[in-house]
Scaffold this motif. Structure first.
Motif, PDB file in Angstrom:
ATOM      1  N   ASN A  63      21.244  18.485  -8.628  1.00  0.00           N
ATOM      2  CA  ASN A  63      20.562  18.274  -9.821  1.00  0.00           C
ATOM      3  C   ASN A  63      19.296  17.551  -9.473  1.00  0.00           C
ATOM      4  OD1 ASN A  63      20.705  18.377 -12.914  1.00  0.00           O
ATOM      5  ND2 ASN A  63      20.549  16.100 -12.593  1.00  0.00           N
ATOM      6  N   ASN A  64      19.129  16.893  -8.554  1.00  0.00           N
ATOM      7  CA  ASN A  64      17.832  16.296  -8.118  1.00  0.00           C
ATOM      8  C   ASN A  64      16.825  17.099  -7.635  1.00  0.00           C
ATOM      9  OD1 ASN A  64      18.585  13.636  -9.295  1.00  0.00           O
ATOM     10  ND2 ASN A  64      19.415  13.005  -6.850  1.00  0.00           N
ATOM     11  N   SER A  65      17.290  18.210  -6.824  1.00  0.00           N
ATOM     12  CA  SER A  65      16.640  19.095  -6.336  1.00  0.00           C
ATOM     13  C   SER A  65      16.095  20.298  -7.377  1.00  0.00           C
ATOM     14  CB  SER A  65      17.512  19.885  -5.326  1.00  0.00           C
ATOM     15  OG  SER A  65      16.799  20.742  -4.489  1.00  0.00           O
ATOM     16  N   LEU A  66      17.101  20.404  -8.345  1.00  0.00           N
ATOM     17  CA  LEU A  66      16.487  21.462  -9.329  1.00  0.00           C
ATOM     18  C   LEU A  66      15.393  20.633 -10.133  1.00  0.00           C
ATOM     19  CD1 LEU A  66      19.925  22.814 -10.640  1.00  0.00           C
ATOM     20  CD2 LEU A  66      18.407  24.071  -9.368  1.00  0.00           C
ATOM     21  N   THR A  67      15.914  19.281 -10.522  1.00  0.00           N
ATOM     22  CA  THR A  67      14.664  18.632 -11.384  1.00  0.00           C
ATOM     23  C   THR A  67      13.268  18.551 -10.579  1.00  0.00           C
ATOM     24  OG1 THR A  67      16.582  17.562 -12.345  1.00  0.00           O
ATOM     25  CG2 THR A  67      14.286  16.321 -12.598  1.00  0.00           C
ATOM     26  N   ALA A  68      13.542  18.334  -9.289  1.00  0.00           N
ATOM     27  CA  ALA A  68      12.241  18.089  -8.622  1.00  0.00           C
ATOM     28  C   ALA A  68      11.363  19.188  -8.420  1.00  0.00           C
ATOM     29  CB  ALA A  68      12.632  17.540  -7.150  1.00  0.00           C
ATOM     30  N   ALA A  69      12.002  20.511  -8.529  1.00  0.00           N
ATOM     31  CA  ALA A  69      11.236  21.815  -8.748  1.00  0.00           C
ATOM     32  C   ALA A  69      10.742  22.144  -9.946  1.00  0.00           C
ATOM     33  CB  ALA A  69      12.389  22.949  -8.174  1.00  0.00           C
ATOM     34  N   GLY A  70      11.120  21.346 -10.993  1.00  0.00           N
ATOM     35  CA  GLY A  70      10.554  21.552 -12.441  1.00  0.00           C
ATOM     36  C   GLY A  70      11.668  22.393 -13.191  1.00  0.00           C
TER      37      GLY A  70
ATOM     38  N   GLY B  65      28.877  12.996  -4.793  1.00  0.00           N
ATOM     39  CA  GLY B  65      27.420  13.118  -4.604  1.00  0.00           C
ATOM     40  C   GLY B  65      26.763  14.375  -4.589  1.00  0.00           C
ATOM     41  N   VAL B  66      27.523  15.482  -4.263  1.00  0.00           N
ATOM     42  CA  VAL B  66      27.106  16.798  -4.207  1.00  0.00           C
ATOM     43  C   VAL B  66      26.232  17.379  -5.513  1.00  0.00           C
ATOM     44  CG1 VAL B  66      27.539  19.409  -3.931  1.00  0.00           C
ATOM     45  CG2 VAL B  66      28.506  17.462  -2.435  1.00  0.00           C
ATOM     46  N   TYR B  67      26.808  17.031  -6.706  1.00  0.00           N
ATOM     47  CA  TYR B  67      26.238  17.203  -7.919  1.00  0.00           C
ATOM     48  C   TYR B  67      24.768  16.839  -8.046  1.00  0.00           C
ATOM     49  CZ  TYR B  67      24.962  17.216 -12.908  1.00  0.00           C
ATOM     50  OH  TYR B  67      24.263  17.165 -14.067  1.00  0.00           O
ATOM     51  N   ASP B  68      24.537  15.278  -7.920  1.00  0.00           N
ATOM     52  CA  ASP B  68      23.492  14.604  -7.636  1.00  0.00           C
ATOM     53  C   ASP B  68      22.513  15.180  -7.051  1.00  0.00           C
ATOM     54  OD1 ASP B  68      24.493  12.781  -9.828  1.00  0.00           O
ATOM     55  OD2 ASP B  68      25.162  11.456  -8.139  1.00  0.00           O
TER      56      ASP B  68
ATOM     57  N   THR C 218      17.962  23.805  -2.845  1.00  0.00           N
ATOM     58  CA  THR C 218      18.146  24.482  -4.013  1.00  0.00           C
ATOM     59  C   THR C 218      17.315  24.740  -5.010  1.00  0.00           C
ATOM     60  OG1 THR C 218      20.593  23.394  -3.694  1.00  0.00           O
ATOM     61  CG2 THR C 218      19.931  24.435  -5.973  1.00  0.00           C
ATOM     62  N   GLY C 219      16.404  23.752  -5.358  1.00  0.00           N
ATOM     63  CA  GLY C 219      15.570  23.591  -6.401  1.00  0.00           C
ATOM     64  C   GLY C 219      14.306  24.760  -5.990  1.00  0.00           C
ATOM     65  N   GLU C 220      13.602  24.787  -4.667  1.00  0.00           N
ATOM     66  CA  GLU C 220      12.823  25.655  -4.476  1.00  0.00           C
ATOM     67  C   GLU C 220      13.479  26.967  -4.473  1.00  0.00           C
ATOM     68  OE1 GLU C 220       9.855  25.199  -3.950  1.00  0.00           O
ATOM     69  OE2 GLU C 220      10.036  23.175  -4.588  1.00  0.00           O
TER      70      GLU C 220
END
Length: 910
Positions: free
Chosen positions: A585-592, A579-582, A555-557
Motif C-alpha cells: 500500500n505504501n509503495s502504491l501510494t508513493a507512486a501516486g 506487514g506485507v499489505y503495508d 509495486t507502485g512503479e
C-alpha cells in the motif's frame, strides 16, 4: 486389483540352480528306504511301470506349470496363477494348500535326518526321553534334528544363492551314488533275479491293480518341481528355458526312480530282498549297493547319498514354503510381517524363520506323527495341483492374449488330463479303503489346517479391508518391452538430470533463454527414452513477471502505467499481520496511486464474494485490481477484475454460457508459493449454492504485472507452506503427464520439480535458507505457467469437489488423492511417470506413487480423505460433481477414466 512393481528379490538362480533345486527336492531319501516296499507292491517291472504312470500324470500337471510360470514369473507361483484365474479366494485356498505340503515335508525331513544316522550308527541313540505313537525319542536324536534344522534355516536366510550352492553339491553326491548303484547292478546283476518278482498278482487285473497302487504313491515323490515357480522371481534365466528346466526335472526324477528300482531288482533276488527287509537293515537299496560291489562300505556310501537327499528336499521345500508364505503376506492374506525381506540377503527371513521354528519343534512329535502330517500334506499338494490345472484352462479362456513365452500345444487335452489326473489323486485320498486313503489322524491334521486357514482368511479380510487379496505383479523385461526400454533409458536420462537442478539467479525475469535451455535438456532426455515429442503445439503465456527478493518495494512503479486507482484485494488478516499489505500500500501510494481495500477473500473463494467485490470496484471507480495473498486471494482478485467490466451472473461465464475478453488490469502479488495463479489466466471459484468448484478462464485475467518476492512468503505457517508447496508440485507433475503437454511445458516442469523436491522439505523443517525460498517461489510460478498451457489432470479434477464440499485446504486434498490417482494412471505413459519416479529417488514408473507418499511424509502431509472429513456416503456426490465440473481435466489424463473408476479411487483414498 492387479498392479505392477519392480522386484525386490535378487535374481541369483541360473539354469543349473533351478534344475538341481527341483530335482533335488524330488529324489530325497525315499529311494534308499522304500525301494523294497515298491517292489513288494508291484514287482520290479510293475513298480517301474507304476513310476512311469505316476510320472505321466505329474508330467501333464507339469505342462500346465511350464506354461504358467514363464507367463507370470512372480514369487509365489500357484498364488499368482490361481489369483489371475479364480480371484483372491481361489488363490487363498490353493496357496494355503501348497504351504501345508511344503511345511509337512520340511518337518518330516527334520525327523529323517537323525533316523538315517541311526541306520549308520545303531549305538547313536542315547538318553531316552519319551514315546509318541510307539516311536521312542532320544536326546541324541532330538539334538541332531534341531541342530540340522537351525543350520538349514540359517543357510536359507543367508541367501538363495547360498542355498543353491549347497543344493548343487549335495545333488551331485546323490546322483553319483545312484549312478554307482545302477552301473554296479548292470555289471554284477543277473536277469534271473527278475524271475518271480517282475510283477505282483495272479492275473492281469491284479497286476494292473498293483501297478496302480504304486502309481498312486508316486505324487509324493515327485512333489518338488513346483518349487521352481515359487522362486521364479529370483531366476535369472530366459523365461522359456525356465519351462524347459521344469519339465526336464520331472523327466530326470522319473528316470532316476525307475532305474533305481531296476538296479535293486536286477542285483537282488526275491529271497535277498525279503531277507534284507526282515532281518537286515531294512535299507534294501543299500544292501543292493553292497551286493553290487561286494563290500559293505559301498552300502555306507549309498546311505550318505540318501543323507544328502534328505538335505536337498529339506532345502528345496524351505525355499518353496517361505516364498509361498511371502506371496500370501504381500497380498495381506496372512499377516504382512511374513512378507518382510532381509535387508542384506533379500530373503523372506520371517517366513523362513517360522518354517525353521516348526522344523525344530517337529521332532518332538516323533517320526510316526510326522508320517501322518506328510500324508495330509500330500493331499494338500494334489489339491493345489488340481487348482493350478483348472487355472491353466481358465486363463486360456480369460486371458488369451497374455504373453506366454512357453505355450503348450493342445491345451484343452493337456488341461483335461492334468485336471482329471490330479483330481483323481485327490479323490483316491478321500475314498476309504483305497491305496492312498487318509486315516482319521491324518484327516484331523487336514481339518486343523483348514480351520487355521479359515481363521486367517476372515481375520485378515476384516483387518486389512481392501488390501486383502491385492496382487502386485512384478514387471519383467522379457514380458514387458516398455518396462525394458524404460530401464535401459534410466541411466542415460539420469545423466541429464543434474543440469536441470541448476539454481536460478536471485532476481530474474523468466524468459526465452531459460526456456530454450530447459527445452534442450528435456528433448534430449525424452528422445533417449524413445518418447515421441509433440509435432504440433502452441505456447502462449503473456505474463509480465518480475521475480526476486525485495521486488515488493517496486509495486507502485510497476503498477503505475496501469491506472491511478487500485482496489487491493486480500484476505482477512494475514497480509496485514505480516506487514506485507503495508509495504504494498505504501509503495502504491508513493507512486501516486489511490488505494482501497477489499479484505473478504477466503480459502476456496466464493462466487458471491467475487460479485460483492466487483460491485465495490464498479461503484468506487477503481481502474485496476491488486491481488495480494495466496492462490485463493489472487483467484478472487481475478474474478473481481473480470466482473467489474462485465454484467450478469459469473456462473454463466464459468460454464461458457457467456463469454468476454475484457477485465480491469491486474497486478498479482503472491504471498504463498503454491498456486502459481500469478502466471495464468484462470481463477478457481466455488459456487456456495451447489458446491461446484470450477475455473473462470479468460485471457483478460492474465496479470498485467506479477511480482514474485520470496521474502513476502517467509512468514507462512509450516502447515500452510506444506499444503501450498504440494499444490505447486502437483501443478508441475500433472502438466508434465497431461495429454496436452508439449516440449515447452515439459521443459519448465522438469526444471521446477527438482527445486520443489529439494527445497520444500527443508523449508517445512525450518532449516531452509533464502535460496530455498527463491527456488520454491520460482517453481510455484512455473507451475502456474505450465498448467496455463498443458492443463491439470485427474488429481485436481477429483480434489475440487472435495474442497468444494468440505472447504478443506486444497493442498491437503491433493495429498490425500495424488498417490492413489498415480497408482491408477501411470500405465498411460510409463516413460514420463518413470522419469518422475527417478526424480524422487525411484527407478521405474511403478515406483512413482510410493515415492509421492514418501515425499508427503517428509513434509507432514501423509493424510487420507477420511482424515479430511470425507466419508463413504460422500462418494456419489463427489464422483458426480467431478464428472460435471472437470470433464476436460479428466479427459486430459493419459489413462481412460470413467465414473466408476473415480468412485473407486475416492474409496481407496479414504
Amino acid at each position: 486389483m492387479t498392479d505392477k512393481k519392480s522386484s525386490e528379490f535378487d535374481k541369483v538362480f541360473n539354469v543349473w540352480d533351478i534344475l538341481v533345486i527341483a530335482f533335488g527336492a524330488m529324489i530325497g531319501w525315499a529311494w534308499v528306504v522304500s525301494s523294497g516296499d515298491w517292489i513288494d507292491r508291484g514287482g520290479v517291472i510293475g513298480a517301474m511301470l507304476g513310476f512311469v504312470l505316476g510320472g505321466v500324470m505329474i508330467f501333464f500337471i507339469g505342462l500346465t506349470y511350464a506354461e504358467l510360470t514363464p507367463a507370470m514369473p512372480d514369487c509365489g507361483g500357484e498364488h499368482v496363477f490361481s489369483y489371475r484365474a479364480m480371484g483372491p479366494t481361489g488363490s487363498f485356498v490353493c496357496t494355503w494348500a501348497i504351504i501345508l505340503g511344503y511345511v509337512s515335508v520340511v518337518c518330516f525331513e527334520a525327523c529323517a535326518m537323525p533316523t538315517i544316522i541311526t541306520y549308520l550308527f545303531p549305538s547313536f541313540l542315547q538318553g531316552y526321553l519319551y514315546t509318541v505313537a510307539g516311536f521312542d525319542i532320544y536326546a541324541s536324536w532330538l539334538a541332531v534334528a534341531i541342530i540340522m534344522a537351525v543350520f538349514i534355516t540359517y543357510i536359507n536366510v543367508r541367501g538363495a544363492k547360498t542355498a543353491a550352492i549347497v543344493q548343487t553339491v549335495l545333488t551331485c553326491v546323490i546322483g553319483g551314488a545312484g549312478i554307482l548303484l545302477i552301473a554296479g547292478s548292470v555289471i554284477s546283476g543277473n536277469p534271473s533275479n527278475l524271475e518271480g518278482q517282475a510283477f505282483v498278482g495272479g492275473n492281469t487285473a491284479s497286476v494292473f491293480g498293483n501297478i496302480l497302487r504304486v502309481a498312486m504313491m508316486t505324487p509324493f515323490y515327485f512333489i518338488g518341481f513346483d518349487v521352481i515357480p515359487q522362486a521364479a522371481e529370483e531366476i535369472n534365466v530366459p523365461l522359456k528355458k525356465i519351462a524347459k528346466m521344469l519339465l526336464l526335472s520331472i523327466l530326470l526324477a522319473v528316470a532316476f526312480y525307475v532305474l533305481i528300482i531296476f538296479a535293486v531288482g536286477y542285483v537282488l533276488s526275491p529271497e535277498a530282498i525279503a531277507q534284507s527287509e526282515s532281518s537286515g537293515s531294512g535299507l534294501v537299496t543299500a544292501d543292493a549297493m553292497a551286493r553290487a560291489f561286494r563290500t559293505d562300505i559301498m552300502a555306507k556310501v549309498l546311505i550318505v547319498g540318501g543323507l544328502c537327499g534328505v538335505v536337498t528336499s529339506w532345502n528345496s521345500f524351505m525355499i518353496g514354503g517361505s516364498r509361498a508364505m511371502y506371496s500370501m503376506a504381500v497380498s495381506y492374506m496372512i499377516p504382512p510381517v511374513f512378507g518382510k525381506l532381509h535387508s542384506k540377503y533379500k530373503t523372506p527371513w520371517v517366513a523362513i524363520g517360522l518354517i525353521g521354528l516348526l522344523s525344530c519343534l517337529a521332532p518332538l512329535l516323533g517320526r510316526k506323527m510326522l508320517v501322518w502330517i506328510v500324508d495330509a500334506g500330500n493331499l494338500a499338494c494334489c489339491v493345489a495341483y488340481c487348482m493350478v490345472a483348472i487355472s491353466f484352462v481358465i486363463l486360456r479362456k480369460k486371458a488369451p492374449d497374455m504373453p506366454r513365452p512357453y505355450k503348450v500345444k493342445h491345451y484343452k487335452f493337456v488341461g483335461f488330463m492334468a485336471i482329471a489326473m490330479s483330481g483323481f489323486m485327490v479323490v483316491m485320498y478321500c475314498i476309504p479303503g483305497s491305496a492312498a486313503a487318509l486315516v482319521p489322524t491324518e484327516w484331523a491334521f487336514v481339518g486343523g489346517w483348514v480351520l487355521l486357514g479359515v481363521v486367517f482368511y476372515f481375520v485378515c479380510k476384516a483387518r486389512y479391508g481392501e488390501k486383502f487379496g491385492t496382487l502386485v505383479e512384478v514387471a519383467n523385461d522379457e514380458l514387458d518391452k516398455d518396462y525394458a526400454r524404460e530401464r535401459s533409458a534410466a541411466a542415460s536420462i539420469a545423466a541429464g538430470e543434474a543440469a536441470e537442478t541448476t539454481a536460478p539467479a536471485k532476481v530474474a525475469t523468466i524468459g526465452q533463454a531459460e526456456v530454450t535451455a530447459a527445452v534442450s535438456a528435456v528433448t534430449a532426455a525424452v528422445t533417449t527414452a524413445d518418447q515421441p515429442t509433440a509435432r504440433t503445439f502452441s505456447y502462449y503465456a503473456p505474463v509480465n513477471l518480475t521475480f526476486g527478493a525485495g521486488t515488493l518495494a517496486q509495486t507502485g512503479e510497476l503498477a503505475k502505467p496501469l491506472g491511478s486507482k487500485a482496489l487491493v484485494v486480500t484476505g482477512h488478516s494475514s497480509a496485514k499481520k505480516t506487514g506485507v499489505y503495508d509495504k504494498v500500500n505504501n509503495s502504491l501510494t508513493a507512486a501516486g496511486i489511490t488505494t482501497g481495500l477489499f479484505d473478504k477473500a477466503s480459502a476456496n473463494p466464493l462466487t458471491t464474494t467475487v460479485e460483492e467485490g466487483a460491485r465495490i470496484a464498479k461503484d468506487g471507480g477503481y481502474d485496476m485490481i491488486v491481488g495480494l495473498g495466496g492462490g485463493s486471494v489472487m483467484d478472487c482478485a481475478k474474478g473481481i477484475a473480470f466482473m467489474a467490466k462485465n454484467d450478469g451472473d459469473i456462473n454463466d461465464y464459468i460454464y461458457g454460457c457467456k463469454s468476454s475478453d475484457v477485465a480491469l488490469p491486474l497486478v498479482l502479488i503472491p504471498t504463498t508459493c503454491g498456486s502459481g495463479s500469478e502466471a495464468n489466466g484462470f481463477a478457481v471459484l466455488t459456487n456456495p449454492e451447489n458446491g461446484d468448484k470450477k475455473s473462470l478462464r479468460c485471457p483478460a485475467i492474465m496479470a498485467k504485472r506479477s511480482i514474485v518476492d520470496p521474502e513476502a512468503m517467509m512468514t507462512m505457517p509450516k502447515g500452510q507452506l506444506a499444503a501450498v508447496g504440494f499444490d505447486a508440485f502437483c501443478h508441475c507433475f500433472e502438466a508434465y503427464t497431461a495429454k496436452n503437454a508439449q516440449p515447452f511445458t515439459d521443459a519448465l516442469a522438469l526444471y521446477a520439480l527438482p527445486l520443489i523436491l529439494d527445497s520444500l522439505p527443508r523449508l517445512v523443517a525450518g532449516t531452509g535458507t533464502l535460496k530455498d525460498w527463491e527456488h520454491m517461489s520460482e517453481a510455484a510460478t512455473i507451475g502456474g505457467l505450465v498448467i496455463g498451457t498443458a492443463g491439470i489432470t485427474l488429481t485436481h479434477a477429483m480434489e475440487h469437489p472435495v474442497s468444494g464440499l468440505k472447504n478443506v485446504t486444497h493442498g491437503k486434498g491433493l495429498a490425500a488423492l495424488a498417490p492413489t490417482v498415480v497408482d491408477a494412471t501411470w500405465q498411460g505413459d510409463r516413460f514420463k511417470f518413470g522419469r518422475l519416479a527417478r526424480l524422487m529417488g525411484g527407478y521405474t514408473a511403478e515406483d512413482c506413487a510410493g515415492k509421492i507418499r514418501g515425499f508427503e511424509r517428509k513434509i507432514g502431509l501423509d493424510v487420507t480423505l477420511g482424515d479430511l472429513g470425507i466419508s463413504e456416503s460422500d462418494i456419489p456426490w463427489l464422483t458426480q460433481n467431478a464428472m460435471k465440473v472437470s470433464p476436460a481435466n479428466i479427459a486430459n489424463t493419459r489413462t481412460e477414466i470413467g465414473a466408476e473408476d473415480i468412485a473407486e479411487l475416492y474409496r481407496k483414498a479414504l
